[in-house]
Design an enzyme around this catalytic site. Structure first.
Site, PDB file in Angstrom:
ATOM      1  N   TYR A  80      36.219  30.715  35.551  1.00  0.00           N
ATOM      2  CA  TYR A  80      36.012  31.142  36.942  1.00  0.00           C
ATOM      3  C   TYR A  80      34.661  31.830  37.031  1.00  0.00           C
ATOM      4  CZ  TYR A  80      37.242  33.693  41.294  1.00  0.00           C
ATOM      5  OH  TYR A  80      37.267  34.219  42.565  1.00  0.00           O
ATOM      6  N   LYS A 102      35.951  26.629  38.226  1.00  0.00           N
ATOM      7  CA  LYS A 102      35.950  27.183  39.581  1.00  0.00           C
ATOM      8  C   LYS A 102      34.618  27.889  39.793  1.00  0.00           C
ATOM      9  CE  LYS A 102      38.125  30.368  42.829  1.00  0.00           C
ATOM     10  NZ  LYS A 102      39.081  31.483  43.031  1.00  0.00           N
TER      11      LYS A 102
END
Length: 322
Positions: free
Chosen positions: A155, A184
């Site tokens: 992320y 992400k």
């Protein structure tokens, strides 16, 4: 559903809120029934093209992850797992730690309560790690994921993480790990996504900021994780349907209609802002203001309400309010 079979392409997933109630002592405690109901209500909604949300993101930034105790997080995710299984979607949750050993332990714990994929934030250290230290941190989480039978999603949030942003070189190396099913990327600078895709056109990248859903799609993102979609799921799913088909003009109409509220997703108090907007949407303003985070000022409350009303009015004209 096996976690390692997850395909994130053409999917949008809601980052859902954690709902609280007051205990007899006046302290806030998780309202599991309300939280499960709202999550299920979002997953029920179809876009105009007939598709639904492709996953459930619980106990993330919008779910007040950083404010919950480990015990609260695990109990919450166990409750979300019931909903995810009912709607046959993967359950995703966030995780962060100071050390590689710490992140490995968290990944294993999340696997025990039904989480399929763990969004792993960069190490929560005071000093910036070197690239090799960063890679080792994620490599440890991948080893733990393999042992636990789950996958991970690095992320990268450079706008919020500052010097803890993951370099594109390390992201490309991480993407090659078998346990990494997607990256992400939460930033309004979608050139990061395009840079990664130019290096590897087969990457699965999920955008994490609502204001740039369309631009991220143009840059190569295969889907996204949405906060605003928890409030207006029909609009978010329909917009993703258009993005998937390359129908940019139609997608842009929806993006423009949601501009006033999508703006909140790119602010430091995104959780508090969007949670209150969600409360307005469900005629529960008091519930929307129950948070372990920052208490909003009256000026902020009025601003969120005005932005919500404007977005709702615009979306109603497009028949995109549930």
């Amino acid at each position: 559903m096996k976690a390692n079979s997850t395909d994130w392409r053409n999917k949008i997933m809601p980052a859902v809120f954690t709902w609280f109630k007051e205990s007899e002592s006046g302290a806030l405690e998780i309202d599991f029934d309300a939280t499960q109901k709202y999550a299920a209500d979002i997953l029920k909604v179809q876009g105009k093209g007939g598709t639904r949300m492709g996953g459930l993101v619980g106990s993330g930034t919008l779910g007040e992850n950083s404010y919950l105790s480990s015990e609260q997080r695990l109990s919450l995710l166990k409750a979300f797992s019931v909903v995810a299984k009912e709607y046959n979607v993967p359950l995703v949750s966030g995780a962060a730690a100071e050390t590689k050993e710490g992140i490995a332990q968290i990944v294993k714990e999340l696997a025990t309560v039904g989480v399929d994929t763990v969004m792993v934030m960069p190490p929560a250290t005071k000093e910036a790690p070197s690239d090799e230290e960063m890679y080792a941190y994620y490599e440890f989480s991948a080893i733990a994921a393999k042992e636990a039978g789950v996958t991970i999603m690095p992320y990268n949030n450079p706008d919020a993480a500052g010097y803890h942003a993951i370099s594109t070189d390390i992201l490309l190396r991480l993407a090659a790990l078998p346990e990494v099913t997607a990256l992400k990327i939460s930033t309004i600078d979608v050139s990061i996504i395009e840079t990664l895709m130019l290096e590897n056109k087969d990457l699965e990248i999920l955008a994490g900021v609502d204001t740039v859903t369309i631009h991220a799609g143009l840059a190569g993102a295969c889907g996204g994780i949405t906060g605003v979609g928890s409030i207006f799921p029909k609009a978010s799913v329909t917009m993703q349907e258009h993005v998937n088909k390359g129908e940019w003009a139609e997608a842009n109409k929806i993006s423009q209609a949601m501009n006033s509220i999508s703006y909140l997703d790119a602010q430091p108090l995104l959780m508090e802002y969007l949670k209150f907007a969600f409360g307005i949407h469900h005629n529960d303003e008091a519930g929307g203001l129950r948070t372990l985070g920052v208490k909003l000022t009256q000026e902020q409350i009025d601003d969120v309400r005005a932005r919500y009303i404007l977005a709702k009015e615009r979306l109603e004209l497009l028949d995109l309010v549930d």
